[in-house]
Motif scaffolding. Structure first.
Motif, PDB file in Angstrom:
ATOM      1  N   LYS A   1      -9.232  -6.945  -5.299  1.00 18.36           N
ATOM      2  CA  LYS A   1      -9.078  -7.220  -3.872  1.00 18.36           C
ATOM      3  C   LYS A   1     -10.380  -6.945  -3.142  1.00 18.36           C
ATOM      4  O   LYS A   1     -11.040  -5.946  -3.399  1.00 18.36           O
ATOM      5  CB  LYS A   1      -7.976  -6.295  -3.314  1.00 18.36           C
TER       6      LYS A   1
ATOM      7  N   HIS B   1       0.861  -1.193   0.000  1.00 26.31           N
ATOM      8  CA  HIS B   1       0.000   0.000   0.000  1.00 26.31           C
ATOM      9  C   HIS B   1       0.894   1.239   0.000  1.00 26.31           C
ATOM     10  O   HIS B   1       1.479   1.562   1.033  1.00 26.31           O
ATOM     11  CB  HIS B   1      -0.882   0.027   1.251  1.00 26.31           C
TER      12      HIS B   1
ATOM     13  N   ASP C   1       3.106  -6.677   2.315  1.00 24.13           N
ATOM     14  CA  ASP C   1       1.950  -5.947   2.849  1.00 24.13           C
ATOM     15  C   ASP C   1       2.411  -4.658   3.539  1.00 24.13           C
ATOM     16  O   ASP C   1       1.891  -4.278   4.595  1.00 24.13           O
ATOM     17  CB  ASP C   1       1.103  -6.814   3.792  1.00 24.13           C
TER      18      ASP C   1
HETATM   19 ZN    ZN Z   1      -2.624  -5.167   2.741  1.00 21.11          ZN
END
Ligand code: ZN
Length: 460
Positions: free
Chosen positions: A145, A60, A310
């Motif tokens: 997602k 992200h 992540d």
């Molecule tokens: Zn994530």
């Protein structure tokens, strides 16, 4: 004459580790041989290991709209310093979230200007955007997602089971995978509510509100929905050995499923989480040593397909407070994925270098249909990372390239120093410094044949 020759490195190729020269022409690998001729640029790689560049399928960077959290300029520098050549950005926490064509194009434009590595973009599945998924596929989305639990952002609501199922049907039509954050909303919310009612707001209370059961239940449910929808399923950040086992059982029953875990689940336990506090808060949470050992067993057995970061940073103010449930969840670790696999995998547990190349490059490229990416082979893009396996270093603020120099890896000791990262034949990182900054481009799936036999309309 090639543009670049890398001399005498140990190349981790799809067919094994070979000591050879690697030649590059027009950004592609043009030869791998015991000895190739001269080139205008040469790199002495004797004593070094050459791995394919890391493709981080899950992070992200929060651009556009939340560059104060990270941004692709700083994020992609961190990735490159960690051996990364490409990333797939999640549809949140950018503003707006990537749930339609306009939002996708806004992100593509922003990242083409700022990312120094290649990138792909995930689209999002949220209630009410099913009709946008075909557009997102046309734009070049890598997949979609969905959250089965609360995402933490009101503008990216979780997908209830029907939204998820119908989104999967549409994803199957455009032949793209659906990634799920697999934790049971019912279980996690009810436990969080109970903790709130009892005034329990600490780290341990938070950990107890997100049990492995919540992960396993959601994986099984997502796998059932994907199988019924005929969709490819990608389960992100599986945190437990039991979660991987549930995904493997689903595969045995016929679900086309890919299994991702993240470096932090392999490096930190929940005891570390209690010691480190907010900087190590993530969902699903870190697990106990026993569960981590079981997760490692699945990695060593070749049952995990992908290891991602992540990377999900936030401004320091969002990582403070007395109420651990309200602190932003997300670990900033884009620079450390390969480092963890080399230290805790290769050095500490004998994880094969070929397996590391598979987890970080080859499988991501195959699963998401990247053309000419993910392996040291003639004809592929010249994407690679030079590593000194014996070179040890400690993670310090001064060596981090992410925006906020806050990470649970601070102070960690890693063996496997990353000397150089090369993207399509051009050095993007070398000897602690960023080099070229105008290299990154968007990657899209090689083709997305659209099925005309199945409609995307109402199916129940
Ligand atoms: Zn994530």
């Amino acid at each position: 004459m090639p543009d670049l020759v890398v001399r005498g490195g140990s190349l981790v190729t799809p067919s094994g580790v070979v000591r050879a020269d690697l030649a590059v022409e027009d950004g592609c690998i043009c030869a791998i041989a015991p000895e190739v001729g001269g080139a205008s640029e040469e790199i002495d790689a004797r004593g070094l290991t050459v791995l394919p560049g890391v493709i981080d399928v899950h992070l992200h960077f929060n651009q556009p709209g939340r560059e104060d959290w990270e941004g692709a300029a700083t994020g992609s520098r961190a990735l490159a310093a960690g051996g990364g050549v490409a990333f797939f950005d999640m549809p949140l926490n950018s503003t707006p979230c990537t749930v339609g064509r306009a939002e996708f194009e806004a992100k593509r434009c922003a990242l083409e200007k700022s990312s120094i590595t290649d990138f792909g973009l995930w689209g999002g599945i949220v209630p009410g955007n099913r009709d946008a998924l075909g557009e997102l596929a046309e734009c070049g989305a890598i997949g979609f997602k969905a959250f089965m639990a609360d995402s933490g952002l009101p503008e990216f609501p979780r997908a209830d089971d029907l939204t998820l199922f119908e989104g999967m049907r549409e994803a199957a039509r455009v032949n793209l995978p659906v990634a799920v954050h697999a934790e049971s909303h019912e279980i996690t919310q009810a436990l969080a509510r109970r903790a709130a009612e009892e005034g329990r707001r600490g780290v341990r209370d938070f950990l107890n509100s997100r049990p492995v059961l919540a992960e396993v239940e959601a994986i099984e449910r997502a796998a059932l929905l994907a199988r019924e929808a005929g969709a490819k399923l990608h389960v992100v950040h599986i945190s437990s050995g039991r979660g991987v086992a549930a995904a493997l059982e689903a595969r045995a029953r016929g679900t086309d499923i890919s299994i991702e875990t993240c470096a932090h689940y392999l490096f930190f336990t929940e005891e570390d989480g209690e010691r480190l506090g907010a900087v190590a808060k993530c969902t699903p949470p870190l697990r106990d040593a026993c569960e981590q050992a079981a997760l490692w067993d699945t990695v060593l057995a070749g049952q995990v397909d992908v290891v991602a970061s992540d990377h999900s940073p936030a401004p320091p103010a969002m990582k403070r407070g007395d109420d651990f449930f309200r602190i932003w969840g997300g670990i900033a670790g884009a620079q450390c994925t390969l480092a963890v696999l080399l230290e805790a995998g290769f050095h500490a547990r004998g994880l094969d270098l070929g397996r590391i190349a598979e987890l970080t490059a080859a499988y991501p490229s195959r699963r998401f249909r990247l053309q000419g990416k993910g392996g040291l082979a003639v004809g592929n893009d010249a994407d690679f990372v030079l590593v000194d396996l014996r070179g040890a270093y400690t993670v310090e603020e001064s060596g981090l390239f992410q925006k906020h120099r806050s990470t649970p890896y601070m102070g960690a000791r890693f063996r496997g120093a990353i000397r150089r990262t090369v993207l399509r034949g051009r050095g993007v990182f070398a000897d602690g410094r960023i080099m070229n900054t105008d290299v990154g481009k968007m990657l899209r799936p090689a083709s997305f044949p659209t099925s005309t036999t199945e409609g995307a309309g109402c199916i129940i």
